[in-house]
Scaffold this motif. Structure first.
Motif, PDB file in Angstrom:
ATOM      1  N   ASN A   1      -8.722 -39.832  12.821  1.00  0.00           N
ATOM      2  CA  ASN A   1      -8.593 -39.653  11.329  1.00  0.00           C
ATOM      3  C   ASN A   1      -8.356 -38.118  11.086  1.00  0.00           C
ATOM      4  O   ASN A   1      -7.301 -38.315   9.894  1.00  0.00           O
ATOM      5  CB  ASN A   1     -10.023 -39.874  10.479  1.00  0.00           C
ATOM      6  N   LEU A   2      -8.668 -37.329  11.595  1.00  0.00           N
ATOM      7  CA  LEU A   2      -8.051 -36.114  11.434  1.00  0.00           C
ATOM      8  C   LEU A   2      -6.526 -35.701  11.555  1.00  0.00           C
ATOM      9  O   LEU A   2      -5.902 -35.172  10.849  1.00  0.00           O
ATOM     10  CB  LEU A   2      -8.892 -35.304  12.226  1.00  0.00           C
TER      11      LEU A   2
ATOM     12  N   SER B   1       1.443 -30.190  15.353  1.00  0.00           N
ATOM     13  CA  SER B   1       0.614 -29.726  16.410  1.00  0.00           C
ATOM     14  C   SER B   1      -0.754 -28.842  15.816  1.00  0.00           C
ATOM     15  O   SER B   1      -0.355 -28.182  15.052  1.00  0.00           O
ATOM     16  CB  SER B   1       1.657 -28.722  16.784  1.00  0.00           C
ATOM     17  N   LEU B   2      -1.608 -29.026  16.310  1.00  0.00           N
ATOM     18  CA  LEU B   2      -2.821 -28.417  16.116  1.00  0.00           C
ATOM     19  C   LEU B   2      -2.738 -26.891  16.096  1.00  0.00           C
ATOM     20  O   LEU B   2      -3.402 -26.214  15.368  1.00  0.00           O
ATOM     21  CB  LEU B   2      -4.136 -28.978  16.971  1.00  0.00           C
ATOM     22  N   SER B   3      -2.065 -26.480  17.061  1.00  0.00           N
ATOM     23  CA  SER B   3      -1.917 -24.882  17.384  1.00  0.00           C
ATOM     24  C   SER B   3      -1.215 -24.308  15.932  1.00  0.00           C
ATOM     25  O   SER B   3      -1.209 -23.070  15.954  1.00  0.00           O
ATOM     26  CB  SER B   3      -1.002 -24.709  18.578  1.00  0.00           C
ATOM     27  N   GLU B   4      -0.571 -25.097  15.112  1.00  0.00           N
ATOM     28  CA  GLU B   4       0.098 -24.562  14.213  1.00  0.00           C
ATOM     29  C   GLU B   4      -1.008 -24.323  12.930  1.00  0.00           C
ATOM     30  O   GLU B   4      -0.712 -23.729  11.794  1.00  0.00           O
ATOM     31  CB  GLU B   4       0.948 -25.536  13.597  1.00  0.00           C
TER      32      GLU B   4
ATOM     33  N   ARG C   1      -1.094 -35.355  10.007  1.00  0.00           N
ATOM     34  CA  ARG C   1       0.573 -35.754  10.053  1.00  0.00           C
ATOM     35  C   ARG C   1       1.009 -36.054   8.674  1.00  0.00           C
ATOM     36  O   ARG C   1       2.077 -35.892   8.276  1.00  0.00           O
ATOM     37  CB  ARG C   1       0.489 -37.310  10.887  1.00  0.00           C
ATOM     38  N   LEU C   2      -0.032 -36.469   7.708  1.00  0.00           N
ATOM     39  CA  LEU C   2       0.503 -36.749   6.370  1.00  0.00           C
ATOM     40  C   LEU C   2       0.869 -35.450   5.421  1.00  0.00           C
ATOM     41  O   LEU C   2       1.602 -35.304   4.582  1.00  0.00           O
ATOM     42  CB  LEU C   2      -0.463 -37.376   5.420  1.00  0.00           C
ATOM     43  N   LYS C   3       0.467 -34.213   6.134  1.00  0.00           N
ATOM     44  CA  LYS C   3       0.390 -32.995   5.777  1.00  0.00           C
ATOM     45  C   LYS C   3       1.685 -32.179   6.518  1.00  0.00           C
ATOM     46  O   LYS C   3       2.076 -30.819   6.225  1.00  0.00           O
ATOM     47  CB  LYS C   3      -0.649 -32.053   5.726  1.00  0.00           C
TER      48      LYS C   3
ATOM     49  N   VAL D   1      -4.574 -28.058   4.534  1.00  0.00           N
ATOM     50  CA  VAL D   1      -4.223 -27.170   5.611  1.00  0.00           C
ATOM     51  C   VAL D   1      -3.467 -26.121   5.327  1.00  0.00           C
ATOM     52  O   VAL D   1      -2.511 -26.087   4.277  1.00  0.00           O
ATOM     53  CB  VAL D   1      -3.206 -28.326   6.442  1.00  0.00           C
ATOM     54  N   VAL D   2      -3.924 -24.916   5.983  1.00  0.00           N
ATOM     55  CA  VAL D   2      -3.043 -23.679   5.890  1.00  0.00           C
ATOM     56  C   VAL D   2      -2.506 -23.520   7.218  1.00  0.00           C
ATOM     57  O   VAL D   2      -3.195 -23.445   8.312  1.00  0.00           O
ATOM     58  CB  VAL D   2      -4.023 -22.404   5.497  1.00  0.00           C
ATOM     59  N   LYS D   3      -1.349 -23.530   7.584  1.00  0.00           N
ATOM     60  CA  LYS D   3      -0.516 -23.125   8.553  1.00  0.00           C
ATOM     61  C   LYS D   3      -0.451 -21.774   9.027  1.00  0.00           C
ATOM     62  O   LYS D   3      -0.238 -21.054   7.813  1.00  0.00           O
ATOM     63  CB  LYS D   3       0.847 -24.104   8.724  1.00  0.00           C
TER      64      LYS D   3
END
Length: 232
Positions: free
Chosen positions: A125-126, A137-140, A131-133, A154-156
């Motif tokens: 789900n996460l 890449s989780l590291s971003e 991906r919708l945002k 999300v804050v990149k």
């Protein structure tokens, strides 16, 4: 038909009576919604969902059932609205006791497993919400926050913003969909095979991160830029 039948129900009612009852109920819903104000529409907390579902079901029954009491229906609509206003007031005064609050699930690229369990969100789900945002890449991710509405914001991190390459006129990298390699201490062999890698390659990537055992890893993912992201 008498007025008593109109207000309190009867086995049979003429079409015009049904129409007027529907107008009265619909008007009552509009007035009750106005009393509950914008917060009920924009935030939709847990009790808001229950009230909305209850009022809609109640109104539908009263509109189609001639034997139902219109007076009782209107009364219940406003009782529902009053309870919702009270709960919303308590939610404003004691937000962490009445309803949900914003929860950080990723901080500085690291998944906070405890918070993920608290909000009842699976890793799939996460990742789908990220991906919708346009985050692959989780590291971003600098921060990912689950809002009271259930949405994820999300804050990149500044160095991960893809617009920087466009603004500099540089060609975009070839990207692919990130793939999970390890989830909750278990190697995803099918995904590993699909990528053309083996367990030796994965072990080498894990040791580069200073991790000895696969069982200690909550999530390992091969990201779009070829980096292996690991969260313990």
């Amino acid at each position: 038909m008498t007025w008593n039948d109109f207000w309190f129900g009867a086995k049979e009612l003429p079409f015009w009576a049904f129409s007027i009852r529907a107008i009265i109920l619909y008007s009552s819903l509009i007035i009750a919604t106005r009393f509950m104000r914008q917060r009920q529409i924009s935030i939709l907390s847990g009790h808001n969902h229950l009230v909305a579902a209850g009022i809609v079901s109640l109104a539908a029954v009263r509109m189609v059932n001639s034997e139902s009491s219109l007076v009782a229906g209107v009364a219940i609509v406003f009782v529902y609205a009053a309870i919702n206003i009270l709960l919303s007031y308590l939610d404003v005064k004691f937000p962490r006791k009445v309803d949900r609050h914003a929860t950080v699930v990723i901080e500085n690229g690291k998944i906070i497993r405890k918070n993920l369990k608290d909000v009842r969100i699976t890793i799939d789900n996460l990742l789908s919400q990220l991906r919708l945002k346009n985050v692959f890449s989780l590291s971003e991710v600098l921060y990912a926050v689950v809002e009271p509405t259930g949405k994820i914001n999300v804050v990149k991190s500044s160095q991960s913003l893809s617009l920087t390459r466009k603004q500099m006129g540089l060609p975009l990298k070839n990207v692919s969909v990130p793939t999970i390699l390890i989830y909750d201490g278990k190697v995803q062999n099918d995904n590993l095979k699909m990528l053309g890698y083996d367990i030796k390659w994965l072990d080498a990537r894990i040791k580069e991160k200073g991790i000895a055992n696969v069982e200690d890893i909550f999530l390992a993912q091969l990201e779009a830029d070829g980096i292996v992201y690991i969260s313990v």
